[in-house]
Design a protein around this motif. Structure first.
Motif, mmCIF file in Angstrom:
data_model
loop_
_atom_site.group_PDB
_atom_site.id
_atom_site.type_symbol
_atom_site.label_atom_id
_atom_site.label_comp_id
_atom_site.label_asym_id
_atom_site.label_seq_id
_atom_site.Cartn_x
_atom_site.Cartn_y
_atom_site.Cartn_z
ATOM 1 N N TYR A 288 1.363 1.707 7.760
ATOM 2 C CA TYR A 288 0.819 2.609 6.752
ATOM 3 C C TYR A 288 1.808 2.758 5.603
ATOM 4 O O TYR A 288 2.965 3.155 5.802
ATOM 5 C CB TYR A 288 0.506 3.974 7.361
ATOM 6 N N ILE A 289 1.341 2.433 4.413
ATOM 7 C CA ILE A 289 2.162 2.450 3.200
ATOM 8 C C ILE A 289 1.560 3.441 2.212
ATOM 9 O O ILE A 289 0.364 3.375 1.914
ATOM 10 C CB ILE A 289 2.210 1.050 2.559
ATOM 11 N N ILE A 290 2.377 4.354 1.718
ATOM 12 C CA ILE A 290 1.913 5.283 0.695
ATOM 13 C C ILE A 290 2.780 5.116 -0.552
ATOM 14 O O ILE A 290 4.004 5.215 -0.489
ATOM 15 C CB ILE A 290 1.944 6.747 1.180
ATOM 16 N N ILE A 291 2.105 4.842 -1.663
ATOM 17 C CA ILE A 291 2.771 4.711 -2.957
ATOM 18 C C ILE A 291 2.315 5.879 -3.818
ATOM 19 O O ILE A 291 1.159 5.945 -4.246
ATOM 20 C CB ILE A 291 2.419 3.379 -3.650
ATOM 21 N N ASP A 292 3.214 6.801 -4.049
ATOM 22 C CA ASP A 292 2.906 8.005 -4.816
ATOM 23 C C ASP A 292 3.443 7.861 -6.236
ATOM 24 O O ASP A 292 4.517 7.308 -6.457
ATOM 25 C CB ASP A 292 3.530 9.226 -4.141
ATOM 26 N N GLY A 293 2.675 8.377 -7.189
ATOM 27 C CA GLY A 293 3.052 8.237 -8.592
ATOM 28 C C GLY A 293 3.898 9.371 -9.120
ATOM 29 O O GLY A 293 3.759 9.770 -10.274
ATOM 30 N N ASN A 294 4.774 9.911 -8.259
ATOM 31 C CA ASN A 294 5.653 11.020 -8.635
ATOM 32 C C ASN A 294 4.844 12.301 -8.842
ATOM 33 O O ASN A 294 4.915 12.958 -9.885
ATOM 34 C CB ASN A 294 6.455 10.683 -9.892
ATOM 35 N N SER A 295 4.072 12.643 -7.815
ATOM 36 C CA SER A 295 3.200 13.821 -7.878
ATOM 37 C C SER A 295 3.987 15.093 -8.158
ATOM 38 O O SER A 295 5.112 15.270 -7.675
ATOM 39 C CB SER A 295 2.437 13.973 -6.559
ATOM 40 N N SER A 296 3.352 16.002 -8.914
ATOM 41 C CA SER A 296 3.995 17.267 -9.261
ATOM 42 C C SER A 296 3.300 18.472 -8.641
ATOM 43 O O SER A 296 3.696 19.611 -8.883
ATOM 44 C CB SER A 296 4.023 17.431 -10.793
#
Length: 253
Positions: A41-49
């Motif tokens: 399982y891979i999660i790529i987050d876009g720098n959530s605020s």
């Protein structure tokens, strides 16, 4: 390379997230609740605020690869996930979507093991916030040339061998919101990779989507679709572009 039935097929599931605190937990739970054991399982987050990161931290023991940094959009993030994936097969599960049931990846694995194929795709349900289904995408078996008639499979239910990405490339950022459509055109229509249709609902998809969020975005999506068609040798792209949305009408009945 095809695998025997005894091979423990490793499936990499990539979730791209950005400020998804209201939906990401359901998405994660649908992955970790799978009865198939060989999952990366891979999660790529876009720098959530918002509150996304604390939720991801809560499930960190279930997440094999985690990245949180600014990106150039959802398909750039997907490409990052593909580059980091070590599975035999790769698919994506958006942060506001979830698997239809706990057997989804087991059924997918069996489809790859029991058929000579590079790609397996299935069906999709669109659901409202209350979980009720209001639209059903049943694309049916693929036949050569169907993309010329506006056909396409549902991208959230599209899984492909990593070797195909290595050979044919990832999502092209030149096509905006049609990057997933262009990739499937390139893999299935242009390069004629073997495909297998799994007549089963694999994913429940929440309503919405960037390409449908406004008339302006819809027009941009049509332009990107047209460019993808010309790039990948679709016959008479204007006809395919006209038929593509018409095919979706049946999903509401």
């Amino acid at each position: 390379m095809y695998f025997s039935k005894v091979h423990n097929l490793k499936i990499s599931v990539i979730t791209v997230s950005y400020n998804a605190q209201s939906t990401i937990e359901q998405c994660i739970q649908s992955v970790i609740g799978q009865d198939y054991p060989h999952i990366e399982y891979i999660i790529i987050d876009g720098n959530s605020s918002d509150g996304t990161i604390p939720i991801l931290e809560k499930y960190k023991k279930h997440i094999h690869v985690f990245v949180s940094e600014p990106d150039k959009g959802i398909y750039d993030a997907m490409n990052k996930g593909i580059a980091l994936a070590s599975g035999d097969v790769i698919g994506t599960l958006n942060a506001d979507d979830f698997f239809a049931d706990s057997h989804t990846l087991t059924v997918l694995s069996d489809a790859f093991k029991n058929n000579v194929t590079d790609i397996v795709y299935g069906d999709l349900d669109y659901v409202k916030p209350d979980g009720s289904t209001f639209r059903k995408w049943r694309s049916g078996p693929y036949k050569k040339g169907m993309f010329n008639l506006g056909w396409m499979p549902p991208h959230p239910a599209f899984y492909c061998r990593k070797e195909a990405f290595n050979r044919l490339g990832n999502y092209s950022l030149e096509y905006g919101t049609a990057a997933d459509y262009e990739l499937m055109l390139r893999f299935i229509h242009l390069n004629q990779l073997p495909v297998y249709y799994l007549a089963s609902v694999l994913v429940k998809m929440s309503t919405g989507g960037v390409s449908n969020s406004s008339i302006n975005n819809r027009v941009k999506a049509l332009i990107f679709d047209m460019r993808a068609m010309y790039r990948n040798n679709v016959l008479f792209p204007p006809i395919a572009l006209f038929l593509k949305p018409l095919r979706k009408l049946g999903q509401f009945f």
